[in-house]
Design an enzyme around this catalytic site. Structure first.
Site, PDB file in Angstrom:
ATOM      1  N   ASN A 173       1.006  -1.089   0.188  1.00 33.20           N
ATOM      2  CA  ASN A 173       0.317   0.063   0.561  1.00 33.20           C
ATOM      3  C   ASN A 173       0.960   0.998   0.075  1.00 33.20           C
ATOM      4  O   ASN A 173       1.588   1.279   0.749  1.00 33.20           O
ATOM      5  CB  ASN A 173      -0.309  -0.471   1.387  1.00 33.20           C
ATOM      6  CG  ASN A 173      -1.720   1.043   1.416  1.00 33.20           C
ATOM      7  OD1 ASN A 173      -1.608   1.990   0.791  1.00 33.20           O
ATOM      8  ND2 ASN A 173      -3.129   0.731   1.266  1.00 33.20           N
ATOM      9  N   GLU A 199      -3.753   2.442  -3.026  1.00 28.73           N
ATOM     10  CA  GLU A 199      -4.172   3.491  -2.698  1.00 28.73           C
ATOM     11  C   GLU A 199      -3.483   4.082  -3.373  1.00 28.73           C
ATOM     12  O   GLU A 199      -2.243   4.608  -3.095  1.00 28.73           O
ATOM     13  CB  GLU A 199      -4.076   3.755  -0.942  1.00 28.73           C
ATOM     14  CG  GLU A 199      -4.861   4.502  -0.534  1.00 28.73           C
ATOM     15  CD  GLU A 199      -4.444   4.541   0.584  1.00 28.73           C
ATOM     16  OE1 GLU A 199      -5.260   5.706   1.828  1.00 28.73           O
ATOM     17  OE2 GLU A 199      -3.868   3.953   1.879  1.00 28.73           O
ATOM     18  N   TYR A 238      -7.656  -3.569  -2.021  1.00 28.92           N
ATOM     19  CA  TYR A 238      -7.195  -3.190  -1.496  1.00 28.92           C
ATOM     20  C   TYR A 238      -8.503  -2.838  -0.352  1.00 28.92           C
ATOM     21  O   TYR A 238      -9.540  -2.221  -0.967  1.00 28.92           O
ATOM     22  CB  TYR A 238      -7.409  -0.972  -1.941  1.00 28.92           C
ATOM     23  CG  TYR A 238      -7.532  -0.230  -0.740  1.00 28.92           C
ATOM     24  CD1 TYR A 238      -6.587  -0.201   0.315  1.00 28.92           C
ATOM     25  CD2 TYR A 238      -7.912   0.864  -1.106  1.00 28.92           C
ATOM     26  CE1 TYR A 238      -6.719   1.232   1.022  1.00 28.92           C
ATOM     27  CE2 TYR A 238      -7.858   1.893   0.307  1.00 28.92           C
ATOM     28  CZ  TYR A 238      -7.659   1.586   1.419  1.00 28.92           C
ATOM     29  OH  TYR A 238      -7.458   2.695   2.333  1.00 28.92           O
ATOM     30  N   ASP A 266      -3.683  -4.924   1.309  1.00 32.72           N
ATOM     31  CA  ASP A 266      -4.355  -4.736   2.495  1.00 32.72           C
ATOM     32  C   ASP A 266      -5.194  -4.775   2.629  1.00 32.72           C
ATOM     33  O   ASP A 266      -6.813  -4.175   2.233  1.00 32.72           O
ATOM     34  CB  ASP A 266      -4.227  -2.859   2.323  1.00 32.72           C
ATOM     35  CG  ASP A 266      -3.944  -1.855   3.409  1.00 32.72           C
ATOM     36  OD1 ASP A 266      -4.719  -2.958   4.357  1.00 32.72           O
ATOM     37  OD2 ASP A 266      -4.529  -0.465   3.653  1.00 32.72           O
ATOM     38  N   ASN A 312      -6.473  -4.698   5.944  1.00 30.67           N
ATOM     39  CA  ASN A 312      -7.277  -3.944   7.120  1.00 30.67           C
ATOM     40  C   ASN A 312      -7.605  -4.594   7.878  1.00 30.67           C
ATOM     41  O   ASN A 312      -8.890  -4.318   8.998  1.00 30.67           O
ATOM     42  CB  ASN A 312      -8.265  -2.712   6.197  1.00 30.67           C
ATOM     43  CG  ASN A 312      -7.756  -1.120   6.055  1.00 30.67           C
ATOM     44  OD1 ASN A 312      -7.295  -0.627   7.295  1.00 30.67           O
ATOM     45  ND2 ASN A 312      -8.197  -0.639   4.278  1.00 30.67           N
ATOM     46  N   ASP A 314       2.668   4.283   5.111  1.00 28.97           N
ATOM     47  CA  ASP A 314       3.247   4.137   5.826  1.00 28.97           C
ATOM     48  C   ASP A 314       2.647   2.723   6.214  1.00 28.97           C
ATOM     49  O   ASP A 314       2.561   2.011   7.356  1.00 28.97           O
ATOM     50  CB  ASP A 314       1.294   5.110   6.691  1.00 28.97           C
ATOM     51  CG  ASP A 314       0.314   4.539   5.966  1.00 28.97           C
ATOM     52  OD1 ASP A 314       0.245   4.309   4.900  1.00 28.97           O
ATOM     53  OD2 ASP A 314      -1.176   5.073   6.385  1.00 28.97           O
TER      54      ASP A 314
END
Length: 252
Positions: free
Chosen positions: A7, A34, A104, A145, A147, A243
């Site tokens: 990401n 992203e 994502y 990613d 999450n 990040d």
């Protein structure tokens, strides 16, 4: 075959990092999330100059996914078939007989919110689609990613927020595993507190206050071929980093 997921939290900002990482690591496929750019703004010329092909599914300001490969992908799919969604979160293609799905996953904001309900509906739709994908292409990698930190060891012990670690999210992750997928990272002994995301605030990276939310799930025919899975923390140390940091698998 080396496949990575990352990401980048704005491809425009992180493009130099991506190009340097491609040159240094030479993955066969790099799944990006992203992007935060429309298709017309995708840096295709720079990617091709680096020796890579690209398929991408972009969106202004938010979301966006891409797969960069040394060889062209076949049978490319954009978005989850049959799931009405304006958000650009999925792209898939086949490389050397391996189906690569780059996702994502929605953040969810907070348990019980409208965005959380969207996240759970999205995960259900993804799981249903992957079930059929696995029937037609048994060799499959689900990269992205997510999450979701699937276990307590995937979150710093002081993580207090319920999002990313809630029971419904972890159950949805288990539903993906139940399709016959395996968390490649857990096939190997890993250091304690191995994370892939650290907040920009409160010196989180320096303190290793993070989450492991970037994953590579692989189907049964690939498990015996998986020779390594690791997180590369070096890009997170750079100036103006994402990040997140790359997670990599190597398939013999």
């Amino acid at each position: 075959m080396k496949i990575a997921t990352w990401n980048v939290n704005s491809l425009k900002v992180r493009l130099p990092h991506v190009l340097d990482w491609l040159a240094a690591h030479q993955p066969d496929a790099l799944c990006l999330q992203e992007l935060k750019c429309e298709n017309k703004g995708f840096p295709l010329a720079e990617i091709e100059a680096a020796g890579y092909h690209a398929v991408f599914n972009g969106q202004k300001t938010y979301n966006g996914v891409a797969i960069l490969t040394k060889e062209p992908l076949a049978d490319v799919v954009y978005d989850i078939p049959g799931f009405a969604d304006e958000q650009k979160r999925i792209i898939a293609g086949t490389l050397d007989g391996v189906r690569i799905v780059c996702g994502y996953f929605p953040n969810g904001q907070a348990v019980g919110s409208e965005k959380f309900a969207y996240k759970m509906a999205w995960l259900e739709a993804l799981t249903g689609w992957l079930k059929s994908e696995l029937q037609s292409t048994p060799k499959l990698v689900l990269a992205g990613d997510y999450n979701v930190a699937p276990e307590d060891r995937d979150a710093h012990p002081d993580w207090k927020d319920e999002i990313h670690v809630s029971v419904p999210e972890r159950d949805a992750f288990k539903a993906l595993i139940a399709l016959g997928l395996t968390d490649a990272f857990r096939l190997f002994e890993q250091p304690e507190r191995s994370f892939s995301w650290w907040d920009y605030r409160l010196m989180a990276f320096r303190r290793n206050f993070g989450l492991r939310i970037d994953h590579l799930l692989i189907s049964a025919p690939l498990v015996d071929k998986c020779s390594a899975c690791y997180t590369d923390k070096e890009p997170r140390k750079l100036e103006r980093p994402s990040d997140h940091t790359p997670v990599v698998i190597e398939l013999a």
